[in-house]
Design an enzyme around this catalytic site. Structure first.
Site, PDB file in Angstrom:
ATOM      1  CG  ASP A 185      -0.700   0.054   2.731  1.00 25.83           C
ATOM      2  OD1 ASP A 185       0.529  -0.435   2.917  1.00 25.83           O
ATOM      3  OD2 ASP A 185      -0.243   0.505   3.343  1.00 25.83           O
ATOM      4  CD  GLU A 235       4.572   1.210   7.053  1.00 26.92           C
ATOM      5  OE1 GLU A 235       4.928   1.747   7.977  1.00 26.92           O
ATOM      6  OE2 GLU A 235       4.262   1.607   6.065  1.00 26.92           O
TER       7      GLU A 235
HETATM    8 ZN   LIG Z   1       6.650   2.293   4.403  1.00 26.78          ZN
END
Ligand SMILES: [Zn+2]
Length: 455
Positions: free
Chosen positions: A89, A153
């Protein structure tokens, strides 16, 4: 081995680069629900690339949020196993008008790939996929390799802890390897040995029950913006120490040896100031700039608002003022404890003329890798091999909240082997990743596996 690896890389350079560009073309922005389908598409592509690179199996696995991708290549179960963690992501690309080219239309200029996610973290985790391919095709695997490439994340990995807990056996490994950080420079290679923790809170101060005429009521009723600004200003004393009681209680200082090594990182104060456009630096007295951003905890206001913010002037005594405030933490501070201290501070120092609502956003624990660990030694040797110099251990200023969870659940150390540069514009417009760094990473990673297996 070495020759087989460089030959293979030499023959496949263009394809290795083009495959990275394919990943960058998918706008996998985890923060925005409109990109849900892109997230799935990107996860599917990661899975396919893992299989193409020689994984025995790879899967897109659901979580309560965006899916995670798992892959593995088990050579001989008795060999050590390396778990590679990364994330597919990316941060939202806005503000778009500041990009020189489309954030999801990768452009190559001056030996750099410009695109959102090029350095953070698609370009970096993909080096591991290509390193795997190199070792599989040249039949030089010295470890088993597992991949955990997650999709959340950039939004704080809210579901990964549970995922790891539920799949402990699947993820079991002897070390965790992460390329999601930077090195000082190609001439001065370095390895991060830690990340800071985080406590993030929001404070809302309410004065009168509605916005008031500042002429009729000003002077008689406390202004919540003034009260909040004062509470925030009081968080630092004249020496820029944080004044919140108990804040420093658990701070662990680095060992003498670590301090000696950390001091080796070059620092050009004038260049640093020029680059940021500031005349003077600021920070806790008694510590160098590198220490302030690495081994010391800090407190920052991330945003503050209240009152009239439209065009022109409006004379108002506002009802509310709000701020977002975060602290970066170091070993052995606990995110939970510091969050409580921050919340208590703002609740208790507020004068009776206002009411305060304070709540937690999210947090994460600090993490530190010992430089005498087997994993660090393998990473250090690998970098020495391809860069010709011993890397300097550096404490990273940022936070990867999942680190402490991974170590707790899997019981093994995390090694940070980042090949990015601080100038890569992570989370900013015109994010880039140097192609040289990408290839250097693919060249270096197989040595990590070799030395870790030998160590
Ligand atoms: Zn990163």
């Amino acid at each position: 081995m070495a020759k087989a690896w460089t030959d293979y890389l030499g023959k496949n350079k263009d394809r290795f680069l083009n495959e990275m560009l394919d990943l960058l073309r998918i706008p996998s922005v985890s923060a925005k629900s409109e990109h849900k389908a892109d997230m799935q598409k990107c996860a599917e592509l990661v899975k396919q690339r893992l299989l193409d690179a020689g994984c025995d199996k790879a899967e897109v696995m659901p979580t309560s949020g965006h899916p995670a991708v798992y892959g593995e290549k088990i050579v001989v179960p008795s060999k050590p196993t390396v778990l590679v963690y990364g994330h597919y992501d990316v941060q939202p690309p806005e503000p778009l008008e500041l990009w020189h080219s489309g954030p999801f239309e990768p452009v190559i200029k001056d030996g750099r790939v410009y695109a959102r996610g090029s350095a953070d973290d698609k370009g970096q985790f993909f080096m591991h996929v290509k390193a795997l391919e190199t070792m599989v095709r040249t039949k030089t695997m010295s470890t088993n390799i597992k991949f955990l490439i997650e999709g959340e994340e950039e939004v704080g990995s809210p579901n990964l802890g549970k995922f790891v807990e539920e799949h402990k056996d699947l993820l079991r490994a002897d070390v965790i390897l992460i390329s999601d950080s930077a090195m000082l420079s190609m001439e001065t290679p370095s390895l991060d040995i830690g990340v800071r923790g985080l406590s993030y809170i929001e404070v809302e101060v309410t004065g009168p029950n509605r916005d008031l005429h500042s002429g009729t009521y000003g002077g008689a009723v406390a202004n919540p913006i003034t009260v909040l600004a004062k509470m925030i200003a009081d968080c630092h004393d004249k020496k820029n120490h944080i004044t919140i009681p108990g804040f420093y209680d658990d701070v662990a200082m680095p060992t003498k040896e670590e301090k000696r090594l950390l001091k080796k990182a070059p620092f050009d104060e004038q260049a640093y100031k020029n680059e940021l456009g500031v005349k003077e630096l600021w920070g806790e007295k008694g510590f160098t700039t590198n220490e302030r951003i690495g081994i010391r905890p800090t407190l920052e206001v991330n945003g503050i608002w209240g009152g009239y913010q439209g065009e022109g002037a409006k004379t108002v005594l506002p009802s509310k003022a709000t701020a977002k405030i975060s602290a970066r933490l170091v070993p052995n501070q606990s995110s939970k404890k510091i969050t409580e201290l921050l919340l208590n501070y703002f609740r208790s120092v507020a004068p009776p003329s206002v009411t305060v609502k304070a709540f937690e956003h999210h947090g994460g624990e600090p993490y530190l890798t010992p430089i005498d660990s087997k994993g660090y030694q393998a990473a250090s040797k690998a970098v020495k091999k391809t860069f010709g110099k011993n890397p300097i251990p550096v404490r990273g200023g940022g936070s990867i909240p999942i680190c402490s969870i991974l170590e707790k659940e899997l019981g093994v150390k995390i090694i940070f082997m980042g090949f990015g540069l601080d100038s890569d514009n992570l989370h900013s417009p015109n994010e880039k990743y140097n192609i040289e760094n990408y290839y250097k990473g693919i060249e270096t990673i197989p040595y990590f596996h070799k030395y870790f297996a030998e160590g």
